[in-house]
Design a protein around this motif. Structure first.
Motif, short mmCIF file in Angstrom:
data_model
loop_
_atom_site.label_atom_id
_atom_site.label_comp_id
_atom_site.label_asym_id
_atom_site.label_seq_id
_atom_site.Cartn_x
_atom_site.Cartn_y
_atom_site.Cartn_z
N LEU A 90 -95.37 -10.61 30.41
CA LEU A 90 -95.96 -11.65 29.57
C LEU A 90 -97.15 -11.04 28.84
CD1 LEU A 90 -95.85 -14.82 29.02
CD2 LEU A 90 -97.70 -14.98 30.70
N ARG A 91 -97.27 -11.32 27.55
CA ARG A 91 -98.39 -10.82 26.74
C ARG A 91 -99.28 -11.99 26.31
NH1 ARG A 91 -97.79 -5.50 24.89
NH2 ARG A 91 -95.74 -4.57 25.37
N PRO A 92 -100.51 -11.70 25.90
CA PRO A 92 -101.46 -12.79 25.57
C PRO A 92 -100.95 -13.77 24.53
CG PRO A 92 -102.63 -10.72 25.78
CD PRO A 92 -101.18 -10.38 25.86
N GLY A 93 -100.20 -13.31 23.54
CA GLY A 93 -99.75 -14.21 22.48
C GLY A 93 -98.47 -14.95 22.78
N ASP A 94 -97.86 -14.70 23.93
CA ASP A 94 -96.60 -15.36 24.26
C ASP A 94 -96.82 -16.82 24.64
OD1 ASP A 94 -95.29 -12.95 23.91
OD2 ASP A 94 -95.23 -12.46 26.05
N GLU A 95 -95.87 -17.66 24.24
CA GLU A 95 -95.89 -19.05 24.68
C GLU A 95 -95.61 -19.10 26.18
OE1 GLU A 95 -96.60 -21.78 22.97
OE2 GLU A 95 -96.94 -20.69 21.09
N GLN A 96 -96.29 -19.97 26.89
CA GLN A 96 -96.07 -20.09 28.33
C GLN A 96 -94.96 -21.10 28.62
OE1 GLN A 96 -100.19 -20.86 29.65
NE2 GLN A 96 -100.13 -18.86 30.65
N SER A 97 -93.81 -20.84 28.02
CA SER A 97 -92.64 -21.70 28.19
C SER A 97 -91.41 -20.81 28.15
CB SER A 97 -92.59 -22.76 27.09
OG SER A 97 -92.58 -22.15 25.81
N PRO A 98 -90.28 -21.28 28.67
CA PRO A 98 -89.09 -20.43 28.78
C PRO A 98 -88.65 -19.84 27.44
CG PRO A 98 -88.80 -22.42 30.07
CD PRO A 98 -90.06 -22.62 29.27
N ARG A 99 -88.28 -18.58 27.49
CA ARG A 99 -87.81 -17.89 26.30
C ARG A 99 -86.29 -18.02 26.14
NH1 ARG A 99 -91.86 -14.62 24.40
NH2 ARG A 99 -90.42 -13.30 23.23
N THR A 100 -85.61 -18.39 27.20
CA THR A 100 -84.16 -18.58 27.15
C THR A 100 -83.81 -19.88 27.86
OG1 THR A 100 -83.83 -17.34 29.21
CG2 THR A 100 -83.70 -16.09 27.16
N THR A 101 -82.68 -20.46 27.49
CA THR A 101 -82.16 -21.63 28.20
C THR A 101 -81.60 -21.18 29.54
OG1 THR A 101 -81.57 -22.75 26.14
CG2 THR A 101 -80.45 -23.48 28.15
N TRP A 102 -82.04 -21.82 30.60
CA TRP A 102 -81.46 -21.55 31.93
C TRP A 102 -80.36 -22.60 32.14
CZ3 TRP A 102 -84.52 -18.91 36.24
CH2 TRP A 102 -83.71 -18.72 37.36
N TRP A 103 -79.11 -22.19 31.89
CA TRP A 103 -78.02 -23.14 31.96
C TRP A 103 -77.73 -23.54 33.41
CZ3 TRP A 103 -76.82 -25.39 27.66
CH2 TRP A 103 -76.86 -24.71 26.45
N PRO A 104 -77.64 -24.82 33.70
CA PRO A 104 -77.25 -25.25 35.04
C PRO A 104 -75.75 -25.07 35.24
CG PRO A 104 -77.51 -27.15 33.63
CD PRO A 104 -77.93 -25.96 32.80
N VAL A 105 -75.34 -25.13 36.50
CA VAL A 105 -73.91 -25.08 36.84
C VAL A 105 -73.54 -26.43 37.44
CG1 VAL A 105 -72.10 -23.82 38.10
CG2 VAL A 105 -74.18 -22.62 37.35
N PRO A 106 -73.19 -27.41 36.60
CA PRO A 106 -72.89 -28.74 37.13
C PRO A 106 -71.57 -28.75 37.88
CG PRO A 106 -72.35 -28.65 34.82
CD PRO A 106 -72.99 -27.33 35.14
N VAL A 107 -71.43 -29.67 38.81
CA VAL A 107 -70.16 -29.89 39.48
C VAL A 107 -69.26 -30.69 38.55
CG1 VAL A 107 -69.01 -30.98 41.44
CG2 VAL A 107 -71.20 -29.80 41.77
N LEU A 108 -68.05 -30.17 38.31
CA LEU A 108 -67.06 -30.84 37.46
C LEU A 108 -65.85 -31.18 38.33
CD1 LEU A 108 -67.17 -28.47 34.34
CD2 LEU A 108 -68.60 -30.48 34.81
#
Length: 383
Positions: free
Chosen positions: A173-191
């Motif tokens: 993490l660098r000083p100018g980075d947003e403190q929020s996810p950079r990628t979507t963490w996809w869930p694995v729902p039960v289907l």
């Protein structure tokens, strides 16, 4: 800097350690997950907790090598010790943390890490903060991911732990980075289907994965499979799928029997992070030998197609186009694609390798596609 600054966001507070933390430190240090992933002494005794509070933490603040806080949050109406958090100045600077058992899974360490890294950038002028862990520590990576750390990859046998070398995960993490996810963490729902249930993999699936991927027919059509394919290979495969979901690249399900939960097949949607096709994706699948020819993979594909075409706000993947690729001569795989409503879009000449040993050769590729507004998939039920 000898005085520990107090940092708070109104939900969690970073403060100096006190004698009252010793009991909770002892509980945390004695916990099996702490021993598995952190460097706490094993066995962990009260004298270790007392030494941490009275010696280790003050020394780090005095000499500027490690800024260590107690994480505090409210439990049952009163403030309680919730874990440790360190900013070690290095070089290079890095972040460490551990959560008390009662505090895990509540987002408290994520809040604490945001407070500490922002303080490290703004007050100490650190140019970067690194994060690392033994590969597979998804709970730790979830904290770093939520704080906006960029994942840099896995290095083999790069982390020493309990007298052995382990593969490691790395991010920064660098000083100018947003403190929020950079990628979507996809869930694995039960289907849920009539005969199959799609879910995340479990430890019990590993022998069945190894059996399926050691099968002669599987090895013929999936020429890139490792050989021999062991239970450990299966474990590494499953871990790579979970990491791929955290990086927004794919979602992978175990296809299980609804009656006995036995693994029948594997099914994935990948290519989800393609910047040039941000709402496209590709479906891939294989079946255990005793699940073939029964329409089970077709049922699972229908469920996944419906999920993939469901908008993201409604819990789906929000795809507009899906592809399935198969060797031209793989009639069983092609039948699954056609039964799921996919249209043959192209035949690519000499598109991929099939077989192994003396039977190894190039085969044409059959590429199928389906758009979100093509004939509707079956309704998905989530469990």
């Amino acid at each position: 800097m000898a005085i520990t600054p107090v940092l708070t966001d109104g939900v969690v507070t970073l403060r100096a350690h006190v004698d009252a933390d010793v009991d909770d430190l002892l509980l945390m240090g004695s916990d099996a997950e702490s021993a598995r992933w952190t460097t706490v002494p094993v066995p962990y005794g009260r004298h270790h907790a007392e030494h941490w509070v009275h010696e280790d933490v003050p020394a780090g603040w005095r000499d500027g090598t490690a800024f260590r806080w107690a994480i505090e949050a409210v439990e049952a109406g009163r403030p309680r010790f919730a874990g440790n958090l360190d900013i070690r100045t290095g070089p290079p600077p890095d972040l460490g943390f551990a959560a008390a058992p009662w505090a895990r899974g509540r987002g408290l360490v994520t809040r604490a890490a945001r407070l500490a890294t922002r303080w490290a950038f703004d007050t100490c002028g650190l140019p970067i903060v690194h994060w690392s862990s033994i590969a597979g520590h998804l709970a730790s990576w979830r904290v770093a991911h939520a704080c906006g750390f960029t994942f840099h990859g896995e290095r083999p046998l790069s982390v020493a732990h309990r007298g052995a070398l382990h593969d490691g995960w790395y991010a920064s993490l660098r000083p100018g980075d947003e403190q929020s996810p950079r990628t979507t963490w996809w869930p694995v729902p039960v289907l849920e289907g009539e005969r199959v249930r799609l879910r995340a993999h479990t430890e019990a699936d590993l022998p069945r994965i190894a059996e399926a991927c050691s099968d002669e027919r599987s090895r013929h059509w999936l020429a890139g499979l490792p050989h021999p394919y062991t239970v450990q290979t299966a474990r590494e495969f499953v871990l790579s799928r979970r990491l791929g979901e955290s990086l927004g690249q794919s979602v992978t399900w175990a296809v299980a029997d609804r009656d006995d939960d036995r693994l029948l097949a594997n099914l994935a949607v990948f290519g989800l992070a393609d910047a040039l096709n941000p709402t496209g994706g590709e479906i891939g699948y294989w079946a255990h030998p005793d699940a073939r020819g029964r329409g089970l993979v077709s049922e699972a594909v229908d469920l996944v197609v419906a999920h993939a075409f469901t908008p993201v706000p409604d819990g789906g993947l929000g795809r507009h186009r899906l592809q399935i690729g198969a060797a031209w001569s793989n009639t069983a795989s092609r039948h699954v694609a056609e039964r799921a409503g996919f249209t043959l879009a192209a035949r690519y000449r000499l598109d991929g390798v099939i077989g192994h040993g003396e039977s190894r050769r190039l085969d044409d590729g059959a590429w199928y596609e389906r758009l979100v507004d093509d004939p509707a998939a079956v309704t998905t039920r989530r469990g």
